[in-house]
Design an enzyme around this catalytic site. Structure first.
Site, PDB file in Angstrom:
ATOM      1  N   GLU A  61      39.001   7.196  27.707  1.00 16.79           N
ATOM      2  CA  GLU A  61      38.709   7.131  26.270  1.00 16.79           C
ATOM      3  C   GLU A  61      39.971   7.199  25.418  1.00 16.79           C
ATOM      4  O   GLU A  61      40.120   6.451  24.450  1.00 16.79           O
ATOM      5  CB  GLU A  61      37.777   8.270  25.878  1.00 16.79           C
ATOM      6  CG  GLU A  61      37.427   8.278  24.394  1.00 16.79           C
ATOM      7  CD  GLU A  61      36.677   9.533  23.986  1.00 16.79           C
ATOM      8  OE1 GLU A  61      36.344   9.644  22.794  1.00 16.79           O
ATOM      9  OE2 GLU A  61      36.452  10.398  24.851  1.00 16.79           O
ATOM     10  N   ASP A  62      40.910   8.087  25.762  1.00 19.01           N
ATOM     11  CA  ASP A  62      42.019   8.408  24.855  1.00 19.01           C
ATOM     12  C   ASP A  62      43.383   7.929  25.324  1.00 19.01           C
ATOM     13  O   ASP A  62      44.383   8.172  24.653  1.00 19.01           O
ATOM     14  CB  ASP A  62      42.084   9.927  24.638  1.00 19.01           C
ATOM     15  CG  ASP A  62      40.869  10.451  23.896  1.00 19.01           C
ATOM     16  OD1 ASP A  62      40.338   9.710  23.059  1.00 19.01           O
ATOM     17  OD2 ASP A  62      40.442  11.584  24.172  1.00 19.01           O
TER      18      ASP A  62
END
Length: 763
Positions: free
Chosen positions: A108-109
């Site tokens: 996700e990051d």
């Protein structure tokens, strides 16, 4: 994940739940993050065969992937997945889950992809990380439909692999511990999401310590004033009673030891949110609570539990109604323990839980207490489905709720299933049925089998006939009385039941019944049009026309006709392409026709008593057709009537002299030929409206009501207005058997001296 929060130092022997402070803590100073070898050692304590290389590689990869990323507190972002992994080591989870916790934010990051994770750590860990990534963007407190769809995704991911839930709960727990760094509006959203979804989920999975901490942290954010007051009172109470707690612990331990029962006794204060919820539910003040403290006796065997119970009950007086045996009848989340309350030392109420060490571990850690790290257990989800009632319940619940529900219903039912405490009831054959508190025999019937619920017409509770809406209590024996054939479920049941399964079944049955009414209406309309057109109707002929009507089956066609979604003439034309709809031609005459209605339209008024096959028989509002009566005056047998098709509502029956019919003069396709079909053996009441002008004096309303009652009329509604200083205007909605009955009531009203005028109202 979506909540940015600061680092919290790892704990060597941290419990899953900590006592929450009285107010949000000040930002802590930066602390050293846990090193690789420290993480490995935490896992090795409970799993000597841990894959050290896997944990080291996951640690290094996640730390490098997050690089210089920072959390809202300014701490390195990697501190968050590291703390999540530390929480999961407290739950003694397997290597793959610990690695997934370290990696859960990488896709996700960071620039990492699922392909990268699969290549480096294998598809099992890649699957977990991807599942958590999909859940990261879900907002569970939002518009109802969106929230429901997100919750559906969350539960389906959990059902596929339980470890997704465990990592997600640990992630949420760390974010809640560090919520102080978030903006105020985000803090509130996260807290609402936690107390609505994550804390109940943890509780349903038997993870009571985690649930309690999540609840307290959310409570502190959502109601800070109430939280501060309760925590302050609990702390004052603890300071005042510290010697009493030690005394009770010592006496319990010595009493058990004197009888040869080796037990560890400990006292603990209840959590702030638990106290608050009890005060709210029972409308009690803090001073009225008698069970702020609970005591726990941990024994070696189940036999010791029952021996300890006997010792306690013979030493101190028992508080009636406070004994519960969850060892013989475990809760659905696998919780097992004996609960009792006695009047102990210094005449203090002592709430005591007695259980074994294994039961205590399951009570604290729930599904996480099952040894997921052991070899040869199959997949964790398969093992838990076999061994854990809590996880089996979750999967059953998801299967039940995911079928045939719209998003809002799914959300409502899931919250119902998550929140309620339970009562345990028995069938006549001794089968144990666990239901939410407040459940009724209707819920019980659907819990046994959907078919039993659909045919339920009555019940016996503990051998006595009782209403189906009675509230059930622990230990009740419930026998459901069923109809031999199909049974129409009252729609009102939906507001009575408390289980999602029962509510969904009732809604489904109601939809089926309504659809059957529309289909029956549509069938009669099509058959009568075929008769009028002198064409033969047959199911085979209509089946062949289904492609032209774009419907899957005959029932769909009839239901669409009944709802006015398809014209009956289009159905006949699909069966007979050469069919042409014929309408009568208007014949000019000086008058406008019957009661001001234009002639020349293909409308047939069926006079009561005349013969005719084309008119649809109307029996009443409880017939097998979707029928209702004119809203501003109704219709009664003896009236000449006509039916008006209303899309989505069925037939509305009007007296032929009703002024409201003029609104449909230019819509001949909506007119239906109808006739009364009265069963003299089972008389029914029908709606009518009268207007009464009465003298404004004491007792006049009573006299009007008495006349109606004396003549077996039923007042359904009444409105009164002052027409002048001397007169009142009454509009009365009645239920009568027929026109003769209504006329008789009006005649008797006119004969009263307090009545100046009485007339029927035609809407």
């Amino acid at each position: 994940m979506q909540v940015q929060a600061p680092n919290q130092a790892p704990r060597d022997t941290a419990p899953v739940a900590l006592a929450a402070p009285a107010e949000p803590p000040p930002p802590p100073p930066a602390k050293r993050m846990m090193r690789q070898y420290e993480l490995v050692e935490r896992v090795r304590k409970y799993n000597p065969n841990t894959n050290e290389d896997l944990l080291n590689r996951a640690y290094v990869y996640a730390m490098k992937a997050h690089g210089e990323q920072r959390r809202a507190s300014g701490d390195p972002y990697f501190s968050h997945p590291l703390e999540v992994a530390a929480i999961l080591t407290d739950l003694k989870l397997d290597d793959a889950t610990i690695a997934a916790a370290l990696l859960h934010d990488t896709i996700e990051d960071t620039d990492a992809t699922r392909i990268d994770i699969d290549a480096l750590f294998g598809p099992d860990i890649g699957h977990l990380v991807e599942g958590l990534t999909k859940l990261a963007k879900l907002e569970l407190v939002s518009r109802e439909a969106k929230q429901a769809e997100n919750l559906r995704k969350l539960l389906l991911a959990i059902a596929e692999d339980v470890r997704v839930l465990l990592v997600k709960l640990a992630d949420r727990l760390h974010n809640m511990r560090t919520l102080v760094y978030m903006p105020a509006h985000k803090r509130r959203r996260v807290a609402e999401e936690t107390i609505d979804i994550y804390a109940p989920l943890a509780g349903r999975m038997g993870m009571h310590e985690m649930r309690s901490e999540l609840e307290d942290l959310a409570f502190r954010e959502l109601q800070p004033d109430a939280y501060k007051v309760i925590v302050a009172r609990l702390e004052r109470l603890a300071a005042r009673n510290s010697d009493l707690i030690a005394e009770i612990e010592q006496q319990l331990t010595s009493k058990l030891a004197a009888r040869g029962i080796k037990a560890t006794v400990s006292g603990r204060r209840k959590h702030a949110y638990s106290v608050w919820r009890k005060m709210e539910r029972k409308a009690l003040g803090f001073e009225q609570l008698s069970d702020i403290y609970g005591f726990r006796a941990i024994t070696a065997t189940v036999e010791d539990c029952y021996q300890a119970l006997g010792i306690v009950h013979t030493t101190w007086p028992v508080v009636p109604g406070r004994f519960k045996d969850y060892i013989s009848t475990p809760k659905q989340n696998d919780y097992r323990s004996i609960h009792t309350t006695v009047i102990g030392p210094r005449n203090q109420r002592v709430e005591l839980q007695i259980r074994t060490e294994e039961m205590d571990e399951i009570a604290e850690y729930g599904i996480a207490a099952h040894a997921l790290y052991k070899d040869d257990i199959g997949s964790p989800s398969e093992m838990l489905t076999r061994e854990s009632s809590a996880y089996a319940w979750l999967r059953r619940t998801i299967e039940l709720l995911a079928v045939g529900s719209n998003p809002e219903e799914f959300l409502e039912h899931t919250k119902l299933e998550l929140f309620h405490d339970q009562v345990f009831c028995f069938s006549p054959k001794g089968k144990l049925i666990a239901l939410p508190r407040g459940a009724t025999p209707i819920d019980f019937a659907f819990a046994v089998h959907t078919d039993i619920g659909n045919r339920a017409v009555g019940c016996k509770i503990n051998g006595k006939i009782a209403p189906l809406i009675s509230e059930l209590h622990n230990g009740d024996e419930v026998e459901i009385l069923t109809a031999r054939g199909p049974n129409v479920l009252p729609a009102a049941w939906e507001s009575v039941v408390v289980t999602g399964k029962a509510r969904a079944a009732i809604r489904r049955a109601t939809r089926v019944a309504v659809r059957a009414q529309y289909a029956e209406l549509g069938r009669r309309i099509v058959e009568r049009l075929c008769q009028r057109a002198k064409r033969e109707y047959s199911a085979e002929k209509l089946t062949g026309a289904l492609p032209r009507l774009a419907r899957a089956n005959i029932e769909d066609v009839f239901a669409a006709v009944g709802r006015s979604e398809i014209k009956a003439s289009d159905v006949v034309r699909a069966m007979y392409p050469d069919y042409k709809e014929e309408r009568a031609t208007a014949v000019p005459k000086p008058d406008k026709g019957w009661f001001g209605l234009k002639k020349g339209q293909s409308v047939k008024f069926q006079v009561p008593g005349s013969s005719g096959l084309e008119a649809i028989p109307i029996r009443g509002i409880n017939s097998d057709l979707p029928v209702r009566f004119a809203p501003e005056g109704g219709a009664v047998p003896g009236d000449r009537i006509v039916g008006i098709m209303t899309p989505g509502e069925g037939i509305t029956i009007y007296p032929i002299q009703s002024p409201a019919l003029t609104a449909f003069e230019e819509q001949p396709e909506r007119w239906l030929d109808v006739r009364w079909d009265i069963d003299e053996k089972s008389p029914q009441r029908f709606p009518a409206r009268i207007a009464v002008q009465s003298v404004n004096e004491p007792g006049s309303l009573a006299q009007v009501a008495q006349v109606i009652a004396d003549h077996d009329g039923n007042i359904d509604n009444l409105r009164m207005s002052r027409s002048s200083p001397d007169f009142s205007q009454l509009t009365i909605d009645l239920e009568v058997y027929d026109l003769k009955h209504l006329t008789g009531i009006i005649s008797q009203l006119r004969a009263k001296t307090v009545v100046a005028k009485a007339d029927r109202v035609m809407g």
